[in-house]
Design an enzyme around this catalytic site. Structure first.
Site, PDB file in Angstrom:
ATOM      1  N   CYS A 148       1.072  -7.109   0.878  1.00  3.10           N
ATOM      2  CA  CYS A 148       1.636  -6.955  -0.278  1.00  3.10           C
ATOM      3  C   CYS A 148       3.261  -6.564   0.034  1.00  3.10           C
ATOM      4  O   CYS A 148       3.863  -7.264  -1.137  1.00  3.10           O
ATOM      5  CB  CYS A 148       1.194  -5.642  -0.879  1.00  3.10           C
ATOM      6  SG  CYS A 148      -0.558  -5.411  -0.806  1.00  3.10           S
ATOM      7  N   ASP A 149       3.472  -5.926   0.649  1.00  4.83           N
ATOM      8  CA  ASP A 149       4.973  -5.197   0.894  1.00  4.83           C
ATOM      9  C   ASP A 149       5.781  -5.834   1.966  1.00  4.83           C
ATOM     10  O   ASP A 149       7.154  -5.449   1.854  1.00  4.83           O
ATOM     11  CB  ASP A 149       4.828  -3.733   0.645  1.00  4.83           C
ATOM     12  CG  ASP A 149       4.025  -3.252  -0.447  1.00  4.83           C
ATOM     13  OD1 ASP A 149       4.122  -3.782  -1.631  1.00  4.83           O
ATOM     14  OD2 ASP A 149       3.463  -2.064  -0.423  1.00  4.83           O
ATOM     15  N   CYS A 168      -0.324  -1.913   2.872  1.00  3.13           N
ATOM     16  CA  CYS A 168      -0.383  -3.217   2.764  1.00  3.13           C
ATOM     17  C   CYS A 168       0.711  -4.156   3.149  1.00  3.13           C
ATOM     18  O   CYS A 168       1.663  -4.387   2.407  1.00  3.13           O
ATOM     19  CB  CYS A 168      -0.966  -3.494   1.465  1.00  3.13           C
ATOM     20  SG  CYS A 168      -1.467  -5.149   1.312  1.00  3.13           S
TER      21      CYS A 168
HETATM   22  C1  LIG Z   1       0.582   0.609  -2.606  1.00  2.00           C
HETATM   23  C2  LIG Z   1      -0.454  -0.623  -2.776  1.00  2.00           C
HETATM   24  C3  LIG Z   1       0.471  -2.064  -2.904  1.00  2.00           C
HETATM   25  C4  LIG Z   1      -0.270  -3.043  -3.248  1.00  2.00           C
HETATM   26  N1  LIG Z   1       0.430  -4.380  -3.375  1.00  2.00           N
HETATM   27  C5  LIG Z   1      -0.226  -5.448  -3.629  1.00  2.00           C
HETATM   28  C6  LIG Z   1       0.329  -6.832  -3.821  1.00  2.00           C
HETATM   29  O1  LIG Z   1       1.553  -6.910  -3.819  1.00  2.00           O
HETATM   30  N2  LIG Z   1      -0.664  -7.731  -4.238  1.00  2.00           N
HETATM   31  C7  LIG Z   1      -1.950  -7.660  -4.171  1.00  2.00           C
HETATM   32  O2  LIG Z   1      -2.448  -8.639  -4.497  1.00  2.00           O
HETATM   33  N3  LIG Z   1      -2.451  -6.625  -4.021  1.00  2.00           N
HETATM   34  C8  LIG Z   1      -1.728  -5.378  -3.580  1.00  2.00           C
HETATM   35  N4  LIG Z   1      -2.459  -4.237  -3.402  1.00  2.00           N
HETATM   36  C9  LIG Z   1      -3.958  -4.178  -3.337  1.00  2.00           C
HETATM   37  C10 LIG Z   1      -4.462  -4.397  -4.792  1.00  2.00           C
HETATM   38  O3  LIG Z   1      -3.952  -3.170  -5.553  1.00  2.00           O
HETATM   39  C11 LIG Z   1      -6.158  -4.190  -4.729  1.00  2.00           C
HETATM   40  O4  LIG Z   1      -6.697  -5.024  -3.796  1.00  2.00           O
HETATM   41  C12 LIG Z   1      -6.762  -4.164  -6.141  1.00  2.00           C
HETATM   42  O5  LIG Z   1      -6.079  -3.137  -6.893  1.00  2.00           O
HETATM   43  C13 LIG Z   1      -8.090  -3.994  -5.956  1.00  2.00           C
HETATM   44  O6  LIG Z   1      -8.828  -3.988  -7.414  1.00  2.00           O
HETATM   45  P1  LIG Z   1     -10.024  -3.443  -7.842  1.00  2.00           P
HETATM   46  O7  LIG Z   1     -10.325  -3.417  -9.031  1.00  2.00           O
HETATM   47  O8  LIG Z   1     -11.093  -3.874  -6.770  1.00  2.00           O
HETATM   48  O9  LIG Z   1      -9.938  -1.743  -7.190  1.00  2.00           O
HETATM   49  P2  LIG Z   1      -9.094  -0.466  -7.474  1.00  2.00           P
HETATM   50  O10 LIG Z   1      -7.719  -1.284  -8.126  1.00  2.00           O
HETATM   51  O11 LIG Z   1      -9.054   0.532  -6.409  1.00  2.00           O
HETATM   52  O12 LIG Z   1      -9.630  -0.117  -8.813  1.00  2.00           O
HETATM   53  C14 LIG Z   1     -10.743   0.740  -8.922  1.00  2.00           C
HETATM   54  C15 LIG Z   1     -11.090   1.465 -10.040  1.00  2.00           C
HETATM   55  O13 LIG Z   1     -12.344   2.398 -10.130  1.00  2.00           O
HETATM   56  C16 LIG Z   1     -12.158   3.456 -10.387  1.00  2.00           C
HETATM   57  N5  LIG Z   1     -13.429   4.422  -9.980  1.00  2.00           N
HETATM   58  C17 LIG Z   1     -13.482   4.518  -8.629  1.00  2.00           C
HETATM   59  N6  LIG Z   1     -14.904   5.324  -8.472  1.00  2.00           N
HETATM   60  C18 LIG Z   1     -15.210   5.543  -9.897  1.00  2.00           C
HETATM   61  C19 LIG Z   1     -16.302   6.024 -10.437  1.00  2.00           C
HETATM   62  N7  LIG Z   1     -17.318   6.802  -9.648  1.00  2.00           N
HETATM   63  N8  LIG Z   1     -16.680   6.115 -11.543  1.00  2.00           N
HETATM   64  C20 LIG Z   1     -15.319   5.292 -12.448  1.00  2.00           C
HETATM   65  N9  LIG Z   1     -14.498   4.983 -12.044  1.00  2.00           N
HETATM   66  C21 LIG Z   1     -14.147   4.929 -10.713  1.00  2.00           C
HETATM   67  C22 LIG Z   1     -10.927   3.886  -9.652  1.00  2.00           C
HETATM   68  O14 LIG Z   1     -10.186   5.247 -10.613  1.00  2.00           O
HETATM   69  C23 LIG Z   1     -10.003   2.511 -10.162  1.00  2.00           C
HETATM   70  O15 LIG Z   1      -9.158   2.750 -11.193  1.00  2.00           O
HETATM   71  C24 LIG Z   1      -1.835  -3.089  -3.253  1.00  2.00           C
HETATM   72  C25 LIG Z   1      -2.496  -1.809  -3.134  1.00  2.00           C
HETATM   73  C26 LIG Z   1      -1.627  -0.572  -2.736  1.00  2.00           C
HETATM   74  C27 LIG Z   1      -2.446   0.656  -2.775  1.00  2.00           C
END
Ligand SMILES: Cc1cc2nc3c(=O)[nH]c(=O)nc-3n(C[C@H](O)[C@H](O)[C@H](O)COP(=O)(O)OP(=O)(O)OC[C@H]3O[C@@H](n4cnc5c(N)ncnc54)[C@H](O)[C@@H]3O)c2cc1C
Length: 312
Positions: free
Chosen positions: A138-139, A135
């Site tokens: 992000c980074d 990303c």
């Molecule tokens: C390395 C990295 C750096 C990043 N840096 C930034 C940044 O600086 N700023 C920023 O705004 N965003 C950043 N992001 C993006 C940000 O982390 C995501 O946009 C955000 O986490 C999305 O949140 P979410 O809750 O939609 O999904 P996720 O964070 O992906 O969480 C989904 C959760 O659902 C769980 N899950 C999946 N399938 C199942 C299932 N069948 N049953 C039960 N649980 C399940 C997973 O285990 C996970 O814990 C970064 C991402 C990465 C990978």
């Protein structure tokens, strides 16, 4: 109607799921959050986050998401460690299949996020969050005046490589073919940018470095077989993102990439089922958008539950 075990079940404990949990438990719904691993989602592999409002000096990903979980628990949110295996949405009383039981609920928020597609080269996993990134938004700012590598050939790879040149002094774009898949206009911008050097017909074979950061990559030319080492401080990988939706099967409508289709209220094609965060079709996958979606989804779920209880 038979009583549901829960008013609302939130699937996924990343920023979207936890935020939905804060709103729903504060609204005194009978709510359960299911997370297959530890709560935190992608933030658990995010070393430092600088673009989430309210933290002038930034925050570690762990602290940010841990605070979200604490805040949700303060309002009584119950978090259970369980993977959702499948859904049965044929009835108002929806069924959620776990490995050891089936639970029923009136409404569901899908917040299972997305995962960056990996290449599978040595160093990719151990340096994720320590120089390997998926990303640029992000980074990218962490690589001011640095030399970085980027891998990919589609729109995202080209767009994000151009974005990286706002910070990095040089970007090597590694592409396995002799032409890019990206839109022509993006290719023109890429060629016009003298901070970007495209390594054509090349694949990334290794990422190396010290204990805490990337220092070099190895690249192989697939036509000549020549392999070389390039000193870099970061390596961005854009070979695709896939939504974590295998458990959904055909229960809700998804777009051609598999992301869940929602309207502005975060409603999916199935009544009483909502989606928020990276799992949905969205132009931006960030924490701030995930938590915004989740607030809307939770309030929409609350309205749905009130209306459904009124008629059953
Ligand atoms: C390395 C990295 C750096 C990043 N840096 C930034 C940044 O600086 N700023 C920023 O705004 N965003 C950043 N992001 C993006 C940000 O982390 C995501 O946009 C955000 O986490 C999305 O949140 P979410 O809750 O939609 O999904 P996720 O964070 O992906 O969480 C989904 C959760 O659902 C769980 N899950 C999946 N399938 C199942 C299932 N069948 N049953 C039960 N649980 C399940 C997973 O285990 C996970 O814990 C970064 C991402 C990465 C990978």
């Amino acid at each position: 109607m038979k009583k549901a075990d829960y008013d609302l079940v939130i699937i996924g404990g990343g920023p979207a799921g936890l935020t939905a949990g804060i709103y729903a438990s504060r609204a005194r719904l009978n709510v359960l959050l299911l997370e297959k691993m530890a709560p935190g989602g992608q933030l658990l592999v995010t070393d430092w986050i600088e673009n989430y409002p309210g933290f002038p000096s930034g925050s570690s990903g762990y602290d940010l998401v841990n605070n979200m979980a604490e805040q949700a628990k303060r309002f009584g949110l119950i978090i259970e460690t369980s993977e959702v295996l499948s859904l049965n949405l044929s009835d108002t009383l929806k069924k959620i299949e776990l490995s050891n039981k089936t639970i029923t609920t009136l409404s569901i928020i899908i917040a299972t996020g997305a995962s960056p597609r990996k290449i599978g080269v040595p160093g990719e996993d151990i340096f994720t969050g320590k120089g390997v990134s998926f990303c640029a938004t992000c980074d990218g700012p962490f690589f001011k005046d640095s030399v970085v590598a980027a891998v990919g050939g589609g729109d995202t790879a080209v767009q994000e490589s151009i974005y990286l040149t706002k910070f990095a002094k040089k970007v090597y774009l590694i592409h396995r073919r002799d032409e890019l898949r990206a839109a022509k206009i993006l290719q023109e911008r890429l060629v016009a940018n003298d901070k970007i050097e495209v390594l054509w017909d090349s694949i990334l074979t290794d990422i190396g470095g010290g204990l805490t950061n990337v220092e070099k990559i190895s690249v192989k030319n697939v036509k000549t077989g020549e392999e070389k080492e390039i000193p870099v401080s970061g390596c961005f990988i854009w070979v695709g993102t896939f939504p974590n939706t295998s458990f959904l099967k055909d229960s809700v409508k998804v777009d051609k990439y598999g992301f869940v289709i929602v309207n502005q209220n975060m409603e999916t094609s199935a009544p009483g089922v909502f989606a928020a965060g990276d799992v949905r079709n969205t132009p931006l996958r960030q924490v701030v958008t995930a938590v915004g979606d989740a607030a809307i989804a939770a309030v929409s779920a609350e309205h749905y539950i009130e209306n459904t209880w009124a008629v059953v």
